[in-house]
Design a protein around this motif. Sequence first.
Motif, PDB file in Angstrom:
ATOM      1  N   ALA A 166       0.846  -1.200   0.000  1.00  0.00           N
ATOM      2  CA  ALA A 166       0.000   0.000   0.000  1.00  0.00           C
ATOM      3  C   ALA A 166       0.877   1.245   0.000  1.00  0.00           C
ATOM      4  O   ALA A 166       1.223   1.771   1.042  1.00  0.00           O
ATOM      5  CB  ALA A 166      -0.914  -0.004   1.218  1.00  0.00           C
ATOM      6  N   ASN A 167       1.257   1.687  -1.165  1.00  0.00           N
ATOM      7  CA  ASN A 167       2.085   2.872  -1.299  1.00  0.00           C
ATOM      8  C   ASN A 167       1.162   4.090  -1.371  1.00  0.00           C
ATOM      9  O   ASN A 167       0.610   4.397  -2.424  1.00  0.00           O
ATOM     10  CB  ASN A 167       2.936   2.767  -2.571  1.00  0.00           C
ATOM     11  CG  ASN A 167       4.283   3.378  -2.381  1.00  0.00           C
ATOM     12  OD1 ASN A 167       4.442   4.268  -1.566  1.00  0.00           O
ATOM     13  ND2 ASN A 167       5.248   2.897  -3.136  1.00  0.00           N
ATOM     14  N   LEU A 168       0.962   4.769  -0.275  1.00  0.00           N
ATOM     15  CA  LEU A 168      -0.057   5.813  -0.163  1.00  0.00           C
ATOM     16  C   LEU A 168       0.447   7.205  -0.532  1.00  0.00           C
ATOM     17  O   LEU A 168      -0.131   8.201  -0.107  1.00  0.00           O
ATOM     18  CB  LEU A 168      -0.629   5.811   1.262  1.00  0.00           C
ATOM     19  CG  LEU A 168      -1.276   4.491   1.680  1.00  0.00           C
ATOM     20  CD1 LEU A 168      -1.697   4.547   3.137  1.00  0.00           C
ATOM     21  CD2 LEU A 168      -2.452   4.180   0.782  1.00  0.00           C
ATOM     22  N   ILE A 169       1.479   7.281  -1.312  1.00  0.00           N
ATOM     23  CA  ILE A 169       2.015   8.580  -1.727  1.00  0.00           C
ATOM     24  C   ILE A 169       1.148   9.130  -2.850  1.00  0.00           C
ATOM     25  O   ILE A 169       0.871   8.442  -3.828  1.00  0.00           O
ATOM     26  CB  ILE A 169       3.469   8.443  -2.206  1.00  0.00           C
ATOM     27  CG1 ILE A 169       4.347   7.969  -1.065  1.00  0.00           C
ATOM     28  CG2 ILE A 169       3.984   9.741  -2.795  1.00  0.00           C
ATOM     29  CD1 ILE A 169       5.743   7.586  -1.475  1.00  0.00           C
ATOM     30  N   ALA A 179      15.069   7.795 -15.777  1.00  0.00           N
ATOM     31  CA  ALA A 179      13.699   8.285 -15.957  1.00  0.00           C
ATOM     32  C   ALA A 179      13.499   9.600 -15.228  1.00  0.00           C
ATOM     33  O   ALA A 179      14.164   9.878 -14.237  1.00  0.00           O
ATOM     34  CB  ALA A 179      12.701   7.254 -15.428  1.00  0.00           C
ATOM     35  N   GLY A 180      12.566  10.384 -15.736  1.00  0.00           N
ATOM     36  CA  GLY A 180      12.167  11.580 -15.005  1.00  0.00           C
ATOM     37  C   GLY A 180      11.388  11.184 -13.763  1.00  0.00           C
ATOM     38  O   GLY A 180      11.668  11.622 -12.656  1.00  0.00           O
ATOM     39  N   ILE A 181      10.402  10.302 -13.961  1.00  0.00           N
ATOM     40  CA  ILE A 181       9.597   9.781 -12.855  1.00  0.00           C
ATOM     41  C   ILE A 181       9.484   8.272 -13.017  1.00  0.00           C
ATOM     42  O   ILE A 181       9.144   7.777 -14.105  1.00  0.00           O
ATOM     43  CB  ILE A 181       8.182  10.405 -12.828  1.00  0.00           C
ATOM     44  CG1 ILE A 181       8.255  11.919 -12.651  1.00  0.00           C
ATOM     45  CG2 ILE A 181       7.339   9.778 -11.719  1.00  0.00           C
ATOM     46  CD1 ILE A 181       6.907  12.621 -12.750  1.00  0.00           C
ATOM     47  N   GLN A 182       9.766   7.540 -11.944  1.00  0.00           N
ATOM     48  CA  GLN A 182       9.576   6.085 -11.943  1.00  0.00           C
ATOM     49  C   GLN A 182       8.793   5.714 -10.692  1.00  0.00           C
ATOM     50  O   GLN A 182       9.196   6.068  -9.581  1.00  0.00           O
ATOM     51  CB  GLN A 182      10.911   5.362 -11.966  1.00  0.00           C
ATOM     52  CG  GLN A 182      10.762   3.853 -12.040  1.00  0.00           C
ATOM     53  CD  GLN A 182      12.061   3.167 -12.408  1.00  0.00           C
ATOM     54  OE1 GLN A 182      12.690   3.536 -13.379  1.00  0.00           O
ATOM     55  NE2 GLN A 182      12.435   2.165 -11.624  1.00  0.00           N
ATOM     56  N   VAL A 183       7.665   5.037 -10.898  1.00  0.00           N
ATOM     57  CA  VAL A 183       6.801   4.661  -9.779  1.00  0.00           C
ATOM     58  C   VAL A 183       6.495   3.172  -9.838  1.00  0.00           C
ATOM     59  O   VAL A 183       6.430   2.574 -10.909  1.00  0.00           O
ATOM     60  CB  VAL A 183       5.481   5.472  -9.761  1.00  0.00           C
ATOM     61  CG1 VAL A 183       5.757   6.951  -9.518  1.00  0.00           C
ATOM     62  CG2 VAL A 183       4.699   5.298 -11.048  1.00  0.00           C
ATOM     63  N   ASN A 184       6.265   2.600  -8.651  1.00  0.00           N
ATOM     64  CA  ASN A 184       5.962   1.187  -8.561  1.00  0.00           C
ATOM     65  C   ASN A 184       4.959   0.966  -7.426  1.00  0.00           C
ATOM     66  O   ASN A 184       5.243   1.256  -6.274  1.00  0.00           O
ATOM     67  CB  ASN A 184       7.249   0.400  -8.288  1.00  0.00           C
ATOM     68  CG  ASN A 184       7.062  -1.090  -8.445  1.00  0.00           C
ATOM     69  OD1 ASN A 184       5.952  -1.594  -8.490  1.00  0.00           O
ATOM     70  ND2 ASN A 184       8.166  -1.806  -8.518  1.00  0.00           N
TER      71      ASN A 184
END
Length: 167
Positions: free
Chosen positions: A12-15, A37-42
């Motif tokens: 649960a990545n609540l960002i 990358a400029g933005i990398q999310v997982n």
Amino acid sequence: VGILVEEDVSGANLIGLNIASTVFEDDAAYPAITAIAGIQVNGLSTPLMSAGNSYLNLVWGINGFRSHIISEADYFENCSSSGISASGSSFTLTQTGKGKNETTPSFVNCFTGIRAQDIDVTSSNNAMLGVNTGYSFRGGVARNVSVTDNIIKATRKGIGFTHWRPL
């Protein structure tokens, strides 16, 4: 990576990320190393919102795994893999470009404009110039894809589907 959100072990990545009017660019001082990358999310539990940003000279502009991604009026130039890469079943990529006008393109000289794997995609209002492939869809099982109102000037293919099974 300009902004990195790694997967949370709890699942649960609540960002909440709302990034606007920011330039992500490779640092030319280190020519042998390209920024990833400029933005990398997982594994974000809330959507990544990127609006009016520029992603320049990177491997990926936005690289997302198992996350909902919204990109509005972003600009991608010289991304060696793709402007946007997104993957993960049960997630969505919603992208609206800068307009269907070659004087204000959304993607310039990227290997692939948008690469999506096993994710629902809605994308519109783009001019893609000098790309190898405009859209690359891979491995989708019962995924929805809507691609409308674009100009794609590609050297290889405008829109490609590999191992994609319709609804």
